[in-house]
Motif scaffolding. Structure first.
Motif, PDB file in Angstrom:
ATOM      1  N   ASN A   1      56.963  49.665  44.077  1.00 45.58           N
ATOM      2  CA  ASN A   1      58.152  48.557  44.575  1.00 45.58           C
ATOM      3  C   ASN A   1      58.124  47.747  45.403  1.00 45.58           C
ATOM      4  O   ASN A   1      58.990  47.611  46.174  1.00 45.58           O
ATOM      5  CB  ASN A   1      59.392  48.697  44.131  1.00 45.58           C
ATOM      6  N   ASN A   2      56.680  47.324  45.704  1.00 42.16           N
ATOM      7  CA  ASN A   2      55.951  46.224  46.648  1.00 42.16           C
ATOM      8  C   ASN A   2      55.969  44.869  45.759  1.00 42.16           C
ATOM      9  O   ASN A   2      55.650  44.964  45.731  1.00 42.16           O
ATOM     10  CB  ASN A   2      55.805  47.497  47.590  1.00 42.16           C
ATOM     11  N   ARG A   3      56.320  44.251  46.643  1.00 44.19           N
ATOM     12  CA  ARG A   3      56.392  42.976  46.118  1.00 44.19           C
ATOM     13  C   ARG A   3      54.905  42.249  46.730  1.00 44.19           C
ATOM     14  O   ARG A   3      54.796  41.499  46.102  1.00 44.19           O
ATOM     15  CB  ARG A   3      57.162  41.516  46.680  1.00 44.19           C
ATOM     16  N   ASN A   4      55.048  42.862  47.987  1.00 42.73           N
ATOM     17  CA  ASN A   4      53.223  42.229  48.334  1.00 42.73           C
ATOM     18  C   ASN A   4      52.295  43.066  47.334  1.00 42.73           C
ATOM     19  O   ASN A   4      52.369  43.449  46.939  1.00 42.73           O
ATOM     20  CB  ASN A   4      52.984  43.272  49.472  1.00 42.73           C
TER      21      ASN A   4
ATOM     22  N   HIS B   1      51.748  47.108  39.330  1.00 38.92           N
ATOM     23  CA  HIS B   1      51.046  46.435  39.845  1.00 38.92           C
ATOM     24  C   HIS B   1      49.610  47.365  38.718  1.00 38.92           C
ATOM     25  O   HIS B   1      50.403  48.836  37.644  1.00 38.92           O
ATOM     26  CB  HIS B   1      50.143  47.497  41.019  1.00 38.92           C
TER      27      HIS B   1
ATOM     28  N   SER C   1      51.941  43.264  44.271  1.00 36.48           N
ATOM     29  CA  SER C   1      52.461  43.465  42.644  1.00 36.48           C
ATOM     30  C   SER C   1      51.549  41.739  41.613  1.00 36.48           C
ATOM     31  O   SER C   1      51.891  40.867  42.172  1.00 36.48           O
ATOM     32  CB  SER C   1      53.526  43.738  42.821  1.00 36.48           C
TER      33      SER C   1
ATOM     34  N   THR D   1      56.265  41.784  37.536  1.00 36.12           N
ATOM     35  CA  THR D   1      57.186  42.401  37.676  1.00 36.12           C
ATOM     36  C   THR D   1      58.751  42.450  36.287  1.00 36.12           C
ATOM     37  O   THR D   1      58.670  41.968  35.317  1.00 36.12           O
ATOM     38  CB  THR D   1      58.268  41.172  38.870  1.00 36.12           C
TER      39      THR D   1
ATOM     40  N   TYR E   1      59.091  45.880  41.429  1.00 35.93           N
ATOM     41  CA  TYR E   1      57.700  45.511  41.426  1.00 35.93           C
ATOM     42  C   TYR E   1      56.286  46.080  41.326  1.00 35.93           C
ATOM     43  O   TYR E   1      56.383  46.941  41.463  1.00 35.93           O
ATOM     44  CB  TYR E   1      57.039  44.759  42.590  1.00 35.93           C
TER      45      TYR E   1
ATOM     46  N   SER F   1      52.212  55.147  48.522  1.00 37.19           N
ATOM     47  CA  SER F   1      53.610  55.108  48.075  1.00 37.19           C
ATOM     48  C   SER F   1      54.099  53.715  48.410  1.00 37.19           C
ATOM     49  O   SER F   1      55.061  53.053  48.571  1.00 37.19           O
ATOM     50  CB  SER F   1      54.386  56.516  48.980  1.00 37.19           C
ATOM     51  N   PRO F   2      53.899  53.229  49.799  1.00 39.93           N
ATOM     52  CA  PRO F   2      53.922  51.590  50.618  1.00 39.93           C
ATOM     53  C   PRO F   2      53.742  51.019  50.000  1.00 39.93           C
ATOM     54  O   PRO F   2      54.773  49.428  49.556  1.00 39.93           O
ATOM     55  CB  PRO F   2      52.889  51.920  51.305  1.00 39.93           C
ATOM     56  N   TYR F   3      53.222  50.688  48.156  1.00 42.33           N
ATOM     57  CA  TYR F   3      53.042  50.029  47.379  1.00 42.33           C
ATOM     58  C   TYR F   3      53.687  50.161  46.156  1.00 42.33           C
ATOM     59  O   TYR F   3      54.084  49.609  45.138  1.00 42.33           O
ATOM     60  CB  TYR F   3      51.667  49.810  46.607  1.00 42.33           C
TER      61      TYR F   3
END
Length: 82
Positions: free
Chosen positions: A19-22, A43, A24, A27, A41, A15-17
């Motif tokens: 829609n997380n830009r880091n 993966h 990814s 887009t 964002y 869950s922390p990832y």
């Protein structure tokens, strides 16, 4: 190193990832009512491993979007895409 089995399950909290830009690598630009598209964002490895349609889109030579970093989505709202 052994690849995970097809029925691999994990206790990892992804869950922390979400829609997380880091970290990814793709887009999605989803056009809604606003003039500017909403960015989601994602993966590739997670999408491909969990969804055959995404696997076909992101890991196939049959789609123009396969190698793209940004993919425009015109037939969904941001609410539906989320």
């Amino acid at each position: 190193f052994h690849p995970p089995q097809k029925n691999f399950s994990s206790n990892i909290d992804f869950s922390p990832y979400f829609n997380n830009r880091n970290l990814s690598d793709v887009t999605f630009l989803v056009q809604g009512e606003d003039p500017a598209p909403t960015r989601f964002y994602a993966h590739r490895i997670i999408l491909c491993s969990q969804s055959e349609p995404f696997k076909q889109l992101l890991d196939s030579k049959n789609w123009l979007e396969t190698g793209e970093k940004e993919i425009s989505v015109h037939d969904a709202t941001p609410q539906a895409f989320h």
